[in-house]
Design an enzyme around this catalytic site. Structure first.
Site, short mmCIF file in Angstrom:
data_model
loop_
_atom_site.label_atom_id
_atom_site.label_comp_id
_atom_site.label_asym_id
_atom_site.label_seq_id
_atom_site.Cartn_x
_atom_site.Cartn_y
_atom_site.Cartn_z
N ILE A 116 30.67 -75.72 50.84
CA ILE A 116 29.52 -75.13 50.18
C ILE A 116 29.31 -73.66 50.53
O ILE A 116 28.26 -73.09 50.23
CB ILE A 116 28.23 -75.91 50.50
N LYS A 117 30.31 -73.04 51.14
CA LYS A 117 30.16 -71.64 51.53
C LYS A 117 30.32 -70.71 50.30
O LYS A 117 30.74 -71.13 49.23
CB LYS A 117 31.17 -71.28 52.60
#
Length: 386
Positions: A187-188
């Protein structure tokens, strides 16, 4: 509009793919070599070029990046590492992995980041490193104390897991001379599926990190396939980044400008929508320099508000429960008043590249309704910012 018709609002965070990742992975699979290959090395070169640095060393995760950076900096048993309690537990676990002691420090409630003064107040004769966390993507400037830290032999290792693409002034994070660690988790801002990167300060440091990530092995010229032996020169770990993950990262890097624009625009949309809400304190990420990773507010009656929004299928979260209050870290517990207060107030709103302005309007309207439900006195109670 009901939550059931706003599916993206249900997710606090989500990966974003640009459509060519499957093809890139398929090419690696068809090539028959899935480990560390020239694809991984191309990813390293491309990241270094993007950041404007001489070198970048890919590793298996952001935690692996922190671990190898600490090892390369000579941090070990008997050392203390200054680390904010307000961070993901991986930051602290990396310190423990090298046998050092975390020295927890407070953060500013308005930014959730450390400052030069908070760091210097915590330095002791045992301090070997400082791990400033670039929380939510916000750059942390310790340049005022850098000379004093150098004189004391204290190395700055930036935990930039949230901050890929953010800037220190005109330079990207990673190009300011610190030993910098990125995470490329699911999810970066940029994802490899799973992965990380260390930005070394010197060629010697780069060599050390490359040896550490490959079980202490030094490969002969031309690679192991062209010789009958190899040398193990010291301690090491299996921390290499696979070609499969690197292929995803290369596609993500091609699309990063869109990610940067979208995340800044969404955060600004949240800022404008939240501004009229009495009692809501938005955590400042310095959006002019940061590529935001989170959108967070401080609210009264946080747990009640959290439960209310979750009940409406809105993906709020808490980033993060303070580490100095965690059972695993009680040996290093200190009283950190700002962090403890923020830990009771912090709320992460849904924030990812799938969100639309309508989603954000739905979230903020629902937040306003949830806050009103906690009692008529709410409008006269702002969270303390000091």
């Amino acid at each position: 509009m009901s939550a059931s018709t706003r599916p993206d609002a249900r997710r606090n965070a989500a990966p974003y793919l640009y459509g060519r990742e499957n093809e890139a992975v398929a090419q690696v699979l068809e090539g028959g070599h899935y480990g560390h290959t020239e694809v991984t090395e191309e990813f390293e070169r491309r990241i270094a070029g993007f950041l404007g640095v001489p070198d970048a060393v890919a590793v298996a995760s952001g935690t692996a990046a922190l671990h190898t950076a600490l090892l390369a900096a000579g941090v070990g048993p008997g050392c203390e590492v200054i680390v904010p309690s307000m961070t993901f537990c991986a930051t602290v676990q990396a310190v423990l992995a090298v046998g050092a002691d975390p020295r927890f420090v407070d953060v500013y409630p308005t930014t959730l980041c450390v400052s030069d003064q908070l760091v210097m107040d915590a330095v002791t004769d045992r301090t070997a490193a400082v791990l400033p966390v670039l929380f939510g993507g916000r750059p942390v400037d310790l340049s005022v104390i850098q000379e004093e830290l150098d004189q004391r032999g204290v190395v700055v290792i930036e935990d930039a897991a949230h901050a890929f693409g953010s800037r220190h002034g005109l330079r990207r994070v990673g190009a300011n001379g610190a030993l910098t660690c990125f995470s490329f988790g699911p999810i970066k801002n940029l994802t490899c599926g799973q992965g990380g990167m260390v930005i070394p300060r010197t060629p010697e440091e780069a060599d050390t990190i490359r040896r550490l990530r490959l079980l202490g092995v030094v490969q002969p010229p031309g690679g192991r396939a062209n010789t009958t032996s190899y040398r193990v020169e010291g301690f090491g770990l299996r921390y290499q980044l696979s070609a499969i993950n690197a292929a995803i990262g290369l596609v993500q890097l091609d699309g990063f400008q869109a990610a940067e624009d979208t995340r800044r625009r969404s955060w600004q949309t949240y800022r404008d929508a939240l501004a009229p809400l009495d009692g809501v304190a938005l955590i400042d990420v310095d959006v002019e320099h940061a590529v935001p990773h989170l959108c967070q507010v401080r609210v009264p009656h946080r747990d009640t508000v959290f439960a209310t929004l979750r009940g409406r299928n809105i993906g709020v979260g808490v980033h993060y429960p303070p580490n100095h209050t965690q059972p695993a870290f009680t040996a290093w517990q200190r009283h950190l008043p700002a962090t403890e207060r923020v830990g009771e107030e912090i709320l992460s709103l849904p924030f990812h590249q799938h969100l639309t302005e309508a989603d954000i309007d739905f979230v903020t309207t629902s937040l306003e309704q949830a806050l009103k439900s906690v009692g008529g006195s709410f409008g006269h109670r702002r969270p303390r910012l000091g």
